[in-house]
Design an enzyme around this catalytic site. Sequence first.
Site, mmCIF file in Angstrom:
data_model
loop_
_atom_site.group_PDB
_atom_site.id
_atom_site.type_symbol
_atom_site.label_atom_id
_atom_site.label_comp_id
_atom_site.label_asym_id
_atom_site.label_seq_id
_atom_site.Cartn_x
_atom_site.Cartn_y
_atom_site.Cartn_z
ATOM 1 N N SER A 145 8.489 -2.145 -11.625
ATOM 2 C CA SER A 145 7.265 -1.959 -11.430
ATOM 3 C C SER A 145 6.474 -0.718 -12.146
ATOM 4 O O SER A 145 7.436 -0.360 -12.588
ATOM 5 C CB SER A 145 7.258 -1.345 -9.806
ATOM 6 O OG SER A 145 6.159 -1.246 -9.329
ATOM 7 N N TYR A 158 9.591 2.137 -2.270
ATOM 8 C CA TYR A 158 9.518 1.401 -2.327
ATOM 9 C C TYR A 158 9.719 1.435 -4.349
ATOM 10 O O TYR A 158 10.307 1.055 -5.099
ATOM 11 C CB TYR A 158 8.464 0.080 -2.576
ATOM 12 C CG TYR A 158 7.385 -0.395 -3.805
ATOM 13 C CD1 TYR A 158 8.138 -1.656 -2.963
ATOM 14 C CD2 TYR A 158 6.970 0.193 -4.676
ATOM 15 C CE1 TYR A 158 7.817 -2.652 -4.151
ATOM 16 C CE2 TYR A 158 6.771 -1.778 -5.523
ATOM 17 C CZ TYR A 158 6.888 -2.880 -4.854
ATOM 18 O OH TYR A 158 6.811 -3.597 -6.175
#
Length: 254
Positions: A145, A158
């Site tokens: 990410s 996350y």
Amino acid sequence: MELFDLHGKVAVVTGGNGGIGLGIARGLARAGADIAVVGRNATKTEQAVESLRSEFRVRAIGLLLDVSSEADAARMADELRKQFGGADVLVNNAGINIRNQPQDYKLDDWHRVIDSNLTSVMLCSKAVQPLMAERRAGKIINIGSMTSIFGVSFAPAYAASKGGVVQLTKSLAIAWAPQNIQVNCILPGWIETELTERARHEVPGLYERVLARTPQARWGKPDDLAGAAIFLASRASDFITGVSLPVDAGYSVM
């Protein structure tokens, strides 16, 4: 043989029934690979499998599994051996996000995100590695990410999990290079998916800030990840391992 040809290869995509995972599965199928879609939603998984079969005329199966379970990861490997005779490509894409400020984060939510996004990568890679080692060849593609690079105040678990994916990618690449298994990572930019749709509703101004920072001035689509995945799954990347590749329309260089 064409460098990017995946005919005769078997690719398993976790979280492959929607969003980025389905975009990658479609790309690999377009290049000729047979596909195993791993998911937890039976309806979405079957729809994805049927679309891959009908559009690309490849063999495709659905596996209903919890990728954060060691037993389920082992069952995935068993099914791949039974139905396809093994596996050539693993895309570790499954993941979740629970948004909250760090001071308000619940420990149970932290563990859920870490298990889904990071522990699952280790479990699935470990389960499939023997299948690849038998063939003396394999490609593992982990999905990171932009938060693998940058912190984000509203999603600390996350960001931590995706930072861990990059470091795990490097470790697996070193460990399994002698078996001719390449392990690399894709770092998607801001992609329009169900996950980011919720973020856009929960984080005021997010959509506009992303546009302002992205040189190509658009959010990505799941199919925008397909080219990078085909490259990393194919013979074209045989001398590349341990790399994390941003696919973000320039977001990370602004």
